[in-house]
Structures are given as structure tokens and as C-alpha cells.
Design a protein around this motif. Structure first.
Motif, PDB file in Angstrom:
ATOM      1  N   UNK A   1      37.255  27.908  43.064  1.00  9.71           N
ATOM      2  CA  UNK A   1      38.200  27.607  42.001  1.00  9.71           C
ATOM      3  C   UNK A   1      38.539  28.788  41.123  1.00  9.71           C
ATOM      4  N   UNK A   2      37.740  29.881  41.210  1.00 13.26           N
ATOM      5  CA  UNK A   2      38.038  31.047  40.386  1.00 13.26           C
ATOM      6  C   UNK A   2      39.230  31.813  40.957  1.00 13.26           C
ATOM      7  N   UNK A   3      39.855  32.581  40.089  1.00 14.20           N
ATOM      8  CA  UNK A   3      40.980  33.420  40.494  1.00 14.20           C
ATOM      9  C   UNK A   3      40.493  34.847  40.681  1.00 14.20           C
ATOM     10  N   UNK A   4      40.926  35.500  41.759  1.00  7.97           N
ATOM     11  CA  UNK A   4      40.531  36.879  42.022  1.00  7.97           C
ATOM     12  C   UNK A   4      41.745  37.639  42.548  1.00  7.97           C
ATOM     13  N   UNK A   5      41.860  38.895  42.142  1.00 11.39           N
ATOM     14  CA  UNK A   5      42.948  39.765  42.605  1.00 11.39           C
ATOM     15  C   UNK A   5      42.353  40.950  43.339  1.00 11.39           C
ATOM     16  N   UNK A   6      42.792  41.154  44.573  1.00  6.88           N
ATOM     17  CA  UNK A   6      42.350  42.284  45.381  1.00  6.88           C
ATOM     18  C   UNK A   6      43.499  43.297  45.411  1.00  6.88           C
ATOM     19  N   UNK A   7      43.204  44.551  45.009  1.00  3.08           N
ATOM     20  CA  UNK A   7      44.245  45.578  44.883  1.00  3.08           C
ATOM     21  C   UNK A   7      43.974  46.719  45.852  1.00  3.08           C
TER      22      UNK A   7
END
Length: 651
Positions: free
Chosen positions: A205-211
Motif C-alpha cells: 500500500x505504500x507509494x515508492x518512486x524509482x528514478x
């Protein structure tokens, strides 16, 4: 004119094909040459014959432009002068292939290492004598252009889309252009991958951004992603996971591409998604609840901390209270809560080695459907009107939060596992603590109330029927108590009660006899489960009917015990008192008679007899006896002895 010409038996010409190739293709130009050895300086005129068809005299060479299959055959020649003729030559066979030739290109590698080269080769099967033109498309948006002409092998150091063709003869005859081969070039720019938040362990449910970051500027990079999780990241610089699930766990890497150039793959970053599961999701009051923090892929050396979620007033967030025995964490990834009575939310948090604390996972909930005012009275409750599980999407439903609070939040958990606050002002009409909503914008899910003081209400399932011309099963939204009657029916959107309905319990047909309703006179635990109905080929959604055990209040339980035990104790006491009375009576009569014989005269004996007779009569009447023996006025000094009397009281 040639009738007097003599044939020279010693001179025999021969024919050669100047294009000394084993295969001639339609459209090529070929030249046959008639060679005569001997004859000195004789000026020969040449005669050609194909398959015994005479061809007009010509020179020593017979040229055929753009041959076709009709030119296939055996060719002979001979020389002539005004007075002399040679023998016919042996035949040379010419075969014209109708198919157009096509070149093919091969590469020993398709990726040029940084600073390196690779080798391409071009060929035309079963044919020789070719030189090759090479073509290259420099970018995916440009056109092919001729790169260079070379031999069969070509060394390159630039990426692109390569093809080739063969050519031979004069004029040049070209093959079809070959297949295309994609050659990529590795550049020295380095790619790296970062996470935000900067932690490789996250919770469901957590939000994560991979850059993906590319060192070195000046190039417009398109980003390529590689993931063992099986998902398909986009080509942009950032890959965003808005609500992570276990399927997002895995290894991620990226690289930059520009045309046919690309960087090396970045170092791999492993993303681990944790999931808190609650079992059972729907509970019976007082049952045990097991929390399980699942880790994919499995991770060793972690300790787990367990918390209860407490609603924050005027906020959609929760505060977290550490559960007993969890202050130092547990090595096991599970935790058991005993005696759970009402709806509640729980979270887990992990600590890795070296020491690292993950974020709190979003709460997972265990829901209680029932209302238990006697044994486990809730501090908050949720009511649904109409009081049923299934509703048509185009209809309205009223949800009412009840309890000792002036501030309420309505929460919703959808079938897609999305938890959200339900803003009644945006999606419905608020009247007091009741919210009336239209189901146009909502899917099936679980609803419950949270009070401003942190209590949870019971939870209710709402199932949405999408088809306005469909049917619904009318079943109770709250649990049914064992022993109570219950009625299920099948209705349309217009609330029409349908007949000739088939009722199913856990996919087993219960009733199909034309009746409109399924009536259970006294439900039991075996009646719990999923129900649905069918009518004229239409099928309702299925809904769960819960059955709870009958729970009585402590006061009523005590009254029931006294009602049963009291009379029994009373009978026992009466029997004991009667036995005691009889024992005392026996001792009293014996004592009076003894004194009368020792110190009384005959008249005293008569009084003692009369006393005993009187006591016997009282015993026969079964009443309380109080007996007093008075001295006679004529007894004299005997009156002092008569003061020894017996008092007997039976209660």
C-alpha cells in the motif's frame, strides 16, 4: 551461296560463358563467346544455334540482355568463311533461374562494446561473383542511406540498422536488399537507480518512486527498465508505484537509450514489499486474531513490532499503540491477539540488520459484523437503510453512525484493497450523523464508522448490483442469532418480490418449488455461508450470512441459575428442619417422663402425661410448637422443681 563450302574436320570451336557463375538469374545480362583455335588469320563469320534453332550469323560473342527462362537451353556455334566451315561446337547449357536473388546479412554480435567493433557479413546463397553495398539507418526516425561498397565482410564501430545487397555483371545486376539487423552501441555514460523514500523495504500500500539517473548531459535519453517482478515499467525517467503490492517485490535496474546507443545496465536494487495479513478478516466476538507480516522475498535477521491503530480526531490518519509483548520486537513474523471483540486496525513494522526501521504499514483491519449489547456492547455502531447487503447502483443507501460522539468518520475498504475516508459532503447528503449516498461512483466494499474519541463501529458489507434490470438477494446485513427465524427473498429494482426462485447456499440448491421466500425457522451455525438466488436465467450477486451464538446478559444468567437452584435448596432445607424437629421432640418427651417418676406424685405424673398428649397432638398438626408447663397451686414446694421446662420451636 554456301553450297560449295567445305567443312574442315580438324577445326572445332568451343563456347564459353563469360559470366562463369553456376546460377544465372532472370534479368541478368549474359555473354556467350565462340572460340576457334587454328585457321590462322582466317576471318570467321560465326553461326549460333540454340536447341537446334538456327540464330542469324553474328560475331564471336552472343550477348543476351535481361535473360528470361525462355533463354534457357543448349548453345552451339561454328565458324564460316566463303569457302570453309568448322564443325559445330559442343553444347554449353544455360539455365536461367526465375527467382530474384536476395542477400542476407549476419552479425557475429549485435552489441558493440564500449570502444570496440563487430563484424557483419553479407552473402547470396549458391551464387558467386558479387560485390556488396552496405546501407545504414543512423536513427529510428531517419531513412536508410548507402553507407559504403565493400566485400563480403564489413567491420563496424557505430550502432544502427544495417542491411546489404549484392551486385554483379555489366551492367550491374542487383539482388533484393537483405534483411535488417539492429546493432546497438554501448556508450560510457553510467546509469544509476535511486528509491524515494530511500529504503528498499516497504509495506503493501505504500507509494515508492524509482528514478533512473544517467551521468553526462547533452543527450536526450529514453529510459529502459528491467524488473524480475514481471511488471512493465514505462520508458520515462521515473517509475512510480502508487500502491505497492507483493507482486512489486523484485530486482530493478535501468539504462538509458538514445537511438541505437545505450548505457550499461545500472546496478540492481532489490525492492521488498511486506504485507500485514489478519486472520480471520471477519471475527466472532471474543475470538483470537492472528497477525502475520509477510515478506517477499523472504528476509532473515528481522524483528517485528506490532501496533494497534487508533483514529486521530479530525484527521484521516492513525496513531499507533504498541501491543503488549512487542516492545523489543518478535523474531516470529506473527502475533496472536486473544479475546478480540470489535472492529480494529493493526500495523506491523520491521527492523533489519544493520539496524534499520521500516515505515509503518497501512493498517489492516479485522471486522466485526455483529451488535452485542448484552455481552460486548460496542461504543459505536453503523446502521444501513435499507437494512440489507445488496443494493442497485442507481439507488440510494443511508449509512448512520451511532454512539456517544459528536464527530464521526465513515471509512471504506474496496474490493481492490483501497482504504479511504468517505467524504459524505462530496458524494452524498449529510443529515446529523447519517450519510445518504448514491452508489453510482462506488464499488462493493466494507464500510464502518470511527468516532472522534477513537472507537470503531461494527463493519457492514455493501454489494453493488451493476445491472438495473438484474436482481438482488435480500438478506440481513447484520448477523443472525442462533435460534432466530430469518427470511431471504429475491427482488428487482422496483422491489417486486419474485416467485419461482431458486435459492442456493454455498452453490447447493436449497429451494426451487415456486415459493417467493426462503424461510429458516431457527437458524443454526450450519446455515452460515454464501447465499444467492436465480430467476428466469438471471443471477443475483452472492452475499454472506453470519450466524452468531446466542449470548445472554450476566443478570439474566444469574436469574436463571437462581430459578433452577433455589427450589432445590428450599426443599432440602425443609427436610432438614423437619428431621431436626422430630429429633428435639423425641428428647423432650423422654426428659419430662424422667422427672415425673423421680420427684412427682401421681397427680404430677398425670400432668406429665397430659403434657405429652398435648405435644403429640401438636406434632400431628405440623405447626410450630411452644409448650409451657405451669406448677399447681396445691403442689407446695414442688413448684420450684416445676420451673425446669422445655421450649421447642419449629421454624
Amino acid at each position: 551461296m554456301y553450297e560449295d563450302i567445305r567443312t574442315s574436320g580438324s577445326i572445332k570451336p568451343f563456347v564459353i560463358l563469360k559470366q562463369n557463375w553456376p546460377q544465372i538469374f532472370r534479368g541478368e545480362t549474359v555473354t556467350l563467346s565462340c572460340q576457334i583455335q587454328g585457321g590462322g588469320e582466317t576471318q570467321w563469320t560465326y553461326v549460333w544455334r540454340q536447341n537446334w534453332l538456327k540464330i542469324p550469323p553474328t560475331s564471336s560473342e552472343y550477348r543476351i540482355n535481361k535473360v528470361t527462362e525462355s533463354h534457357s537451353g543448349e548453345y552451339r556455334c561454328r565458324g564460316r568463311t566463303n569457302y570453309l566451315s568448322t564443325q559445330w561446337s559442343d553444347a554449353i547449357k544455360l539455365t536461367v533461374t526465375p527467382d530474384e536473388p536476395r542477400a542476407s546479412v549476419r552479425a557475429d554480435k549485435t552489441i558493440i562494446p564500449a570502444g570496440g567493433r563487430i563484424t557483419l557479413s553479407c552473402s547470396v546463397d549458391t551464387s558467386d561473383g558479387w560485390s556488396f553495398d552496405w546501407f545504414r539507418q543512423e536513427s529510428k526516425s531517419s531513412y536508410f542511406r548507402k553507407y559504403m561498397t565493400s566485400g563480403k565482410v564489413f567491420n563496424i564501430s557505430e550502432g544502427g540498422l544495417y542491411s546489404c545487397r549484392g551486385g554483379r555483371g555489366d551492367p550491374v545486376f542487383y539482388t533484393e536488399i537483405s534483411n535488417e539487423v539492429t546493432i546497438q552501441k554501448t556508450v560510457s555514460n553510467k546509469a544509476s537507480l535511486t528509491l524515494q523514500p530511500n529504503q528498499p523495504q516497504i509495506y503493501r500500500g505504500e507509494r515508492v518512486t524509482v528514478t533512473c539517473q544517467i551521468q553526462g548531459g547533452g543527450t536526450q535519453w529514453t529510459h529502459e527498465w528491467r524488473s524480475s517482478a514481471g511488471n512493465k515499467p514505462p520508458t520515462s525517467r521515473e517509475y512510480r508505484i502508487f500502491r505497492s503490492t507483493e507482486s512489486d517485490s523484485g530486482e530493478y535496474s535501468c539504462r538509458g537509450t538514445s537511438g541505437f546507443d545505450f548505457t550499461e545496465w545500472s546496478d540492481v536494487v532489490t525492492l521488498t514489499v511486506y504485507k500485514l495479513s489478519v486472520s480471520p478478516s471477519w471475527l466472532s466476538p471474543g475470538a483470537s486474531v492472528t497477525l502475520s507480516c509477510e515478506v517477499k522475498p523472504p528476509s532473515a535477521g528481522w524483528r517485528f513490532f506490532w501496533y494497534k491503530a487508533v483514529p486521530k480526531p479530525s484527521s484521516s490518519f492513525y496513531s499507533y499503540e504498541l501491543l503488549p509483548g512487542s516492545s523489543n520486537g518478535t523474531q516470529q513474523n506473527s502475533y496472536i491477539i486473544h479475546g478480540q471483540k470489535h472492529t480494529a486496525g493493526y500495523v506491523c513494522r520491521g527492523r533489519g540488520e544493520p539496524e534499520f526501521y521500516s515505515n509503518y504499514i497501512k493498517p489492516s483491519f479485522v471486522w466485526s459484523e455483529g451488535q452485542f449489547p448484552a455481552a460486548f456492547p460496542p461504543a459505536a455502531s453503523l446502521r444501513v437503510n435499507p437494512d440489507r447487503v445488496q443494493h442497485f447502483r442507481s439507488q440510494s443507501v443511508s449509512l448512520s453512525c451511532e454512539g456517544n460522539s459528536i464527530e464521526w468518520k465513515l471509512k471504506r475498504f474496496t474490493e481492490t484493497h483501497h482504504l479511504s475516508d468517505f467524504n459524505c459532503s462530496s458524494w452524498g447528503t449529510m443529515t446529523g450523523s447519517s450519510c445518504t449516498i448514491k452508489l453510482y461512483w462506488f464499488d462493493s466494499g466494507v464500510f464502518w464508522c470511527e468516532s472522534g474519541s477513537g472507537e470503531f463501529s461494527n463493519a457492514v458489507n455493501i454489494t453493488v448490483q451493476d445491472k438495473d434490470d438484474g436482481i438482488i438477494l435480500e438478506s440481513p446485513v447484520h448477523p443472525v442469532t442462533e435460534g432466530d427465524p430469518v427470511t431471504l427473498s429475491c427482488r428487482t429494482k422496483q422491489q417486486k418480490l419474485l416467485s419461482n426462485v431458486s435459492f442456493y447456499h454455498i452453490n447447493t440448491l436449497l429451494q426451487n418449488d415456486g415459493r417467493e421466500e426462503l424461510k429458516i425457522s431457527a437458524v443454526s451455525k450450519s446455515d452460515e455461508g454464501f447465499y444467492r438466488c436465480e430467476h428466469s436465467g438471471q443471477e443475483s450477486p452472492q452475499s454472506w450470512m453470519s450466524v452468531q451464538a446466542a449470548v445472554s446478559s450476566p443478570v439474566s444468567s444469574l436469574f436463571l441459575v437462581l430459578l433452577i437452584v433455589g427450589p432445590v435448596i428450599g426443599v432440602i432445607l425443609i427436610i432438614l428442619l423437619i428431621l431436626l424437629w422430630r429429633c428435639r421432640q423425641s428428647k423432650g418427651v423422654s426428659g419430662i417422663r424422667s422427672k415425673s417418676f423421680e420427684s412427682r406424685s401421681q397427680s404430677s405424673t398425670n400432668r406429665g402425661f397430659n403434657q405429652a398428649e398435648s405435644q403429640s397432638s401438636a406434632f400431628q398438626e405440623n405447626v410450630a410448637l411452644y409448650e409451657s408447663i405451669k406448677p399447681s397451686e396445691a403442689a407446695g414446694n414442688d413448684a420450684d422443681e416445676s420451673e425446669d421446662v422445655i421450649y421447642s420451636v419449629i421454624v
